[in-house]
Enzyme design. Structure first.
Site, PDB file in Angstrom:
ATOM      1  N   HIS A  18     -40.647  25.945   9.951  1.00  7.73           N
ATOM      2  CA  HIS A  18     -40.758  27.218  10.681  1.00  7.73           C
ATOM      3  C   HIS A  18     -42.023  27.208  11.553  1.00  7.73           C
ATOM      4  CE1 HIS A  18     -38.493  28.955   7.014  1.00  7.73           C
ATOM      5  NE2 HIS A  18     -37.665  29.077   8.024  1.00  7.73           N
ATOM      6  N   LYS A  42     -29.809  41.268  -0.745  1.00  7.64           N
ATOM      7  CA  LYS A  42     -30.056  39.844  -1.007  1.00  7.64           C
ATOM      8  C   LYS A  42     -31.134  39.672  -2.069  1.00  7.64           C
ATOM      9  CE  LYS A  42     -30.375  35.898   1.842  1.00  7.64           C
ATOM     10  NZ  LYS A  42     -30.658  35.307   3.137  1.00  7.64           N
ATOM     11  N   ARG A  91     -31.792  22.675  13.211  1.00  9.26           N
ATOM     12  CA  ARG A  91     -32.190  21.399  12.599  1.00  9.26           C
ATOM     13  C   ARG A  91     -31.141  20.322  12.804  1.00  9.26           C
ATOM     14  NH1 ARG A  91     -33.113  24.342   7.040  1.00  9.26           N
ATOM     15  NH2 ARG A  91     -31.191  25.183   7.917  1.00  9.26           N
ATOM     16  N   SER A 129     -36.024  26.320   3.158  1.00 11.88           N
ATOM     17  CA  SER A 129     -36.726  27.109   2.135  1.00 11.88           C
ATOM     18  C   SER A 129     -36.038  26.911   0.782  1.00 11.88           C
ATOM     19  CB  SER A 129     -36.687  28.593   2.508  1.00 11.88           C
ATOM     20  OG  SER A 129     -37.306  28.797   3.739  1.00 11.88           O
TER      21      SER A 129
HETATM   22  O1  PNS Z   1     -33.820  32.688   7.803  1.00 13.60           O
HETATM   23  P1  PNS Z   1     -32.395  33.154   7.899  1.00 13.60           P
HETATM   24  O2  PNS Z   1     -31.939  33.742   6.585  1.00 13.60           O
HETATM   25  O3  PNS Z   1     -31.458  32.088   8.425  1.00 13.60           O
HETATM   26  O4  PNS Z   1     -32.390  34.358   8.990  1.00 13.60           O
HETATM   27  C1  PNS Z   1     -31.208  35.060   9.273  1.00 13.60           C
HETATM   28  C2  PNS Z   1     -31.497  36.304  10.127  1.00 13.60           C
HETATM   29  C3  PNS Z   1     -32.604  37.141   9.539  1.00 13.60           C
HETATM   30  C4  PNS Z   1     -31.892  35.865  11.521  1.00 13.60           C
HETATM   31  C5  PNS Z   1     -30.160  37.115  10.205  1.00 13.60           C
HETATM   32  O5  PNS Z   1     -29.623  37.277   8.917  1.00 13.60           O
HETATM   33  C6  PNS Z   1     -30.342  38.496  10.846  1.00 13.60           C
HETATM   34  O6  PNS Z   1     -30.616  38.617  11.998  1.00 13.60           O
HETATM   35  N1  PNS Z   1     -30.192  39.549  10.031  1.00 13.60           N
HETATM   36  C7  PNS Z   1     -30.361  40.931  10.446  1.00 13.60           C
HETATM   37  C8  PNS Z   1     -29.040  41.692  10.423  1.00 13.60           C
HETATM   38  C9  PNS Z   1     -28.251  41.449  11.675  1.00 13.60           C
HETATM   39  O7  PNS Z   1     -28.690  41.713  12.780  1.00 13.60           O
HETATM   40  N2  PNS Z   1     -27.033  40.916  11.490  1.00 13.60           N
HETATM   41  C10 PNS Z   1     -26.143  40.563  12.571  1.00 13.60           C
HETATM   42  C11 PNS Z   1     -26.551  39.230  13.147  1.00 13.60           C
HETATM   43  S1  PNS Z   1     -25.228  38.575  14.043  1.00 13.60           S
END
Ligand code: PNS
Length: 163
Positions: A18, A42, A91, A129
Protein backbone atom coordinates in the site's frame (compact mmCIF):
# COMPACT_ATOMS: atom_id res chain seq x y z
CA UNK A 1 -5.26 24.18 -7.57
CA UNK A 2 -3.94 21.19 -5.65
CA UNK A 3 -4.32 17.81 -7.31
CA UNK A 4 -5.94 15.49 -4.77
CA UNK A 5 -6.52 11.74 -4.99
CA UNK A 6 -8.30 9.37 -2.68
CA UNK A 7 -6.68 6.04 -1.87
CA UNK A 8 -9.41 3.88 -0.30
CA UNK A 9 -9.13 0.49 1.32
CA UNK A 10 -9.61 -1.67 4.37
CA UNK A 11 -5.94 -1.45 5.41
CA UNK A 12 -6.32 -4.31 7.87
CA UNK A 13 -3.41 -3.72 8.24
CA UNK A 14 -1.58 -1.36 5.87
CA UNK A 15 1.35 -3.11 4.13
CA UNK A 16 4.48 -1.95 2.32
CA UNK A 17 2.57 -2.67 -0.91
CA UNK A 18 0.00 0.00 0.00
CA UNK A 19 2.78 2.41 0.96
CA UNK A 20 4.51 1.79 -2.36
CA UNK A 21 1.31 2.77 -4.19
CA UNK A 22 0.93 5.92 -2.04
CA UNK A 23 4.50 7.02 -2.82
CA UNK A 24 3.94 6.39 -6.53
CA UNK A 25 0.66 8.31 -6.38
CA UNK A 26 2.46 11.30 -4.90
CA UNK A 27 4.52 11.57 -8.10
CA UNK A 28 1.26 12.52 -9.82
CA UNK A 29 -0.83 14.16 -7.07
CA UNK A 30 -0.04 16.93 -4.57
CA UNK A 31 -2.05 15.27 -1.86
CA UNK A 32 -3.36 11.79 -1.13
CA UNK A 33 -6.22 11.19 1.27
CA UNK A 34 -6.19 7.64 2.57
CA UNK A 35 -9.81 6.60 3.10
CA UNK A 36 -10.09 3.79 5.61
CA UNK A 37 -13.32 1.83 5.22
CA UNK A 38 -15.53 1.33 8.25
CA UNK A 39 -17.94 -1.43 7.39
CA UNK A 40 -19.99 -2.59 10.40
CA UNK A 41 -20.87 -5.78 8.50
CA UNK A 42 -17.25 -6.85 8.14
CA UNK A 43 -15.10 -8.51 10.77
CA UNK A 44 -11.78 -6.73 10.82
CA UNK A 45 -8.71 -7.78 12.79
CA UNK A 46 -7.95 -4.16 13.72
CA UNK A 47 -10.75 -1.76 14.66
CA UNK A 48 -11.35 1.35 12.55
CA UNK A 49 -9.68 3.46 15.27
CA UNK A 50 -6.62 1.20 15.27
CA UNK A 51 -6.32 1.11 11.47
CA UNK A 52 -6.53 4.91 11.25
CA UNK A 53 -4.13 5.39 14.19
CA UNK A 54 -1.51 3.05 12.69
CA UNK A 55 -1.58 4.79 9.29
CA UNK A 56 -1.44 8.24 10.93
CA UNK A 57 1.59 7.12 12.92
CA UNK A 58 3.37 5.95 9.76
CA UNK A 59 2.77 9.23 7.93
CA UNK A 60 2.96 11.61 10.90
CA UNK A 61 5.58 13.83 9.27
CA UNK A 62 3.95 13.92 5.86
CA UNK A 63 1.75 16.94 5.22
CA UNK A 64 0.80 15.67 1.77
CA UNK A 65 -0.83 12.54 3.20
CA UNK A 66 -4.10 12.62 5.15
CA UNK A 67 -5.89 9.72 6.78
CA UNK A 68 -9.63 9.57 7.34
CA UNK A 69 -12.19 6.87 8.10
CA UNK A 70 -15.23 6.64 5.84
CA UNK A 71 -18.48 4.74 5.85
CA UNK A 72 -20.99 4.23 3.04
CA UNK A 73 -20.32 4.80 -0.63
CA UNK A 74 -16.80 5.58 -1.73
CA UNK A 75 -18.05 8.03 -4.38
CA UNK A 76 -19.79 10.08 -1.67
CA UNK A 77 -16.57 10.24 0.36
CA UNK A 78 -14.61 11.30 -2.75
CA UNK A 79 -17.13 14.06 -3.45
CA UNK A 80 -17.06 15.24 0.18
CA UNK A 81 -13.29 15.55 -0.04
CA UNK A 82 -13.66 17.53 -3.32
CA UNK A 83 -11.52 15.00 -5.19
CA UNK A 84 -12.02 13.54 -8.67
CA UNK A 85 -9.65 10.59 -8.67
CA UNK A 86 -9.53 7.28 -6.84
CA UNK A 87 -6.26 5.35 -6.82
CA UNK A 88 -6.30 1.57 -6.62
CA UNK A 89 -3.34 -0.79 -6.72
CA UNK A 90 -3.34 -3.68 -9.19
CA UNK A 91 -1.04 -6.52 -8.21
CA UNK A 92 -1.96 -9.19 -10.70
CA UNK A 93 -4.56 -10.25 -13.24
CA UNK A 94 -6.48 -11.84 -10.36
CA UNK A 95 -7.18 -8.35 -8.95
CA UNK A 96 -8.47 -7.12 -12.25
CA UNK A 97 -12.02 -8.45 -12.41
CA UNK A 98 -13.10 -7.15 -9.00
CA UNK A 99 -11.35 -3.82 -9.56
CA UNK A 100 -12.88 -3.46 -13.02
CA UNK A 101 -16.37 -4.05 -11.62
CA UNK A 102 -15.80 -1.57 -8.80
CA UNK A 103 -14.37 1.11 -11.09
CA UNK A 104 -17.28 0.83 -13.51
CA UNK A 105 -19.89 0.78 -10.74
CA UNK A 106 -18.28 3.87 -9.21
CA UNK A 107 -18.33 5.51 -12.63
CA UNK A 108 -22.04 4.70 -12.96
CA UNK A 109 -22.66 6.21 -9.51
CA UNK A 110 -20.64 9.31 -10.30
CA UNK A 111 -19.32 9.80 -13.86
CA UNK A 112 -17.13 12.72 -12.70
CA UNK A 113 -14.85 10.42 -10.70
CA UNK A 114 -12.04 8.51 -12.40
CA UNK A 115 -10.27 5.42 -11.06
CA UNK A 116 -6.54 5.29 -11.63
CA UNK A 117 -4.84 1.91 -11.36
CA UNK A 118 -1.21 1.75 -10.35
CA UNK A 119 1.13 -1.23 -10.20
CA UNK A 120 3.23 -1.73 -7.08
CA UNK A 121 6.85 -2.76 -7.17
CA UNK A 122 7.22 -6.41 -8.23
CA UNK A 123 8.48 -7.33 -4.74
CA UNK A 124 5.03 -6.57 -3.35
CA UNK A 125 2.99 -8.18 -6.12
CA UNK A 126 2.26 -11.23 -3.94
CA UNK A 127 1.59 -9.24 -0.78
CA UNK A 128 -1.82 -8.86 0.87
CA UNK A 129 -3.07 -7.83 4.31
CA UNK A 130 -4.72 -11.25 4.64
CA UNK A 131 -1.47 -13.13 4.02
CA UNK A 132 0.48 -10.86 6.36
CA UNK A 133 -1.93 -11.66 9.21
CA UNK A 134 -1.91 -15.37 8.44
CA UNK A 135 1.88 -15.64 8.24
CA UNK A 136 2.37 -13.55 11.37
CA UNK A 137 -0.18 -15.54 13.41
CA UNK A 138 1.61 -18.74 12.41
CA UNK A 139 4.98 -17.37 13.50
CA UNK A 140 6.39 -16.53 10.04
CA UNK A 141 8.62 -13.55 9.30
CA UNK A 142 6.93 -10.44 7.89
CA UNK A 143 10.02 -8.21 7.95
CA UNK A 144 10.16 -5.85 4.94
CA UNK A 145 6.50 -6.55 4.20
CA UNK A 146 4.98 -4.12 6.71
CA UNK A 147 6.30 -1.06 8.60
CA UNK A 148 7.73 -1.76 12.07
CA UNK A 149 4.71 -0.14 13.74
CA UNK A 150 2.39 -2.66 12.06
CA UNK A 151 4.49 -5.57 13.28
CA UNK A 152 4.40 -4.11 16.79
CA UNK A 153 0.61 -3.65 16.65
CA UNK A 154 0.10 -7.19 15.33
CA UNK A 155 2.10 -8.53 18.30
CA UNK A 156 0.10 -6.39 20.73
CA UNK A 157 -3.23 -7.40 19.23
CA UNK A 158 -2.43 -11.11 19.28
CA UNK A 159 -1.33 -10.82 22.93
CA UNK A 160 -4.52 -8.87 23.72
CA UNK A 161 -6.73 -11.45 21.95
CA UNK A 162 -5.15 -14.35 23.84
CA UNK A 163 -5.81 -12.90 27.30
O1 PNS B 1 -8.83 -2.81 0.66
P1 PNS B 1 -10.10 -3.28 0.02
O2 PNS B 1 -10.93 -4.08 1.01
O3 PNS B 1 -9.87 -4.02 -1.28
O4 PNS B 1 -10.95 -1.95 -0.34
C1 PNS B 1 -12.23 -2.04 -0.90
C2 PNS B 1 -12.94 -0.68 -0.91
C3 PNS B 1 -12.89 -0.01 0.44
C4 PNS B 1 -12.26 0.22 -1.93
C5 PNS B 1 -14.41 -0.93 -1.36
O5 PNS B 1 -14.97 -1.98 -0.60
C6 PNS B 1 -15.30 0.31 -1.21
O6 PNS B 1 -15.14 1.27 -1.90
N1 PNS B 1 -16.25 0.25 -0.27
C7 PNS B 1 -17.16 1.34 0.04
C8 PNS B 1 -18.60 1.00 -0.34
C9 PNS B 1 -18.85 1.25 -1.79
O7 PNS B 1 -18.69 2.35 -2.30
N2 PNS B 1 -19.25 0.18 -2.50
C10 PNS B 1 -19.49 0.21 -3.92
C11 PNS B 1 -18.18 0.11 -4.66
S1 PNS B 1 -18.49 -0.38 -6.29
Amino acid sequence: MKKIAIYPGSFDPITNGHIDIIERGLKIFDKIIIGVLKNPEKNYFFSIEERVRIIKEIFKDREEIEVEPFQGLLVDFVKRKKAKVVIRGLRAISDFEYEFQMALMNRKLNPEIETLFMMPSIEYSFLSSRLVKEVFKLGGCIKNLVPAVVEKELKRKIRENST
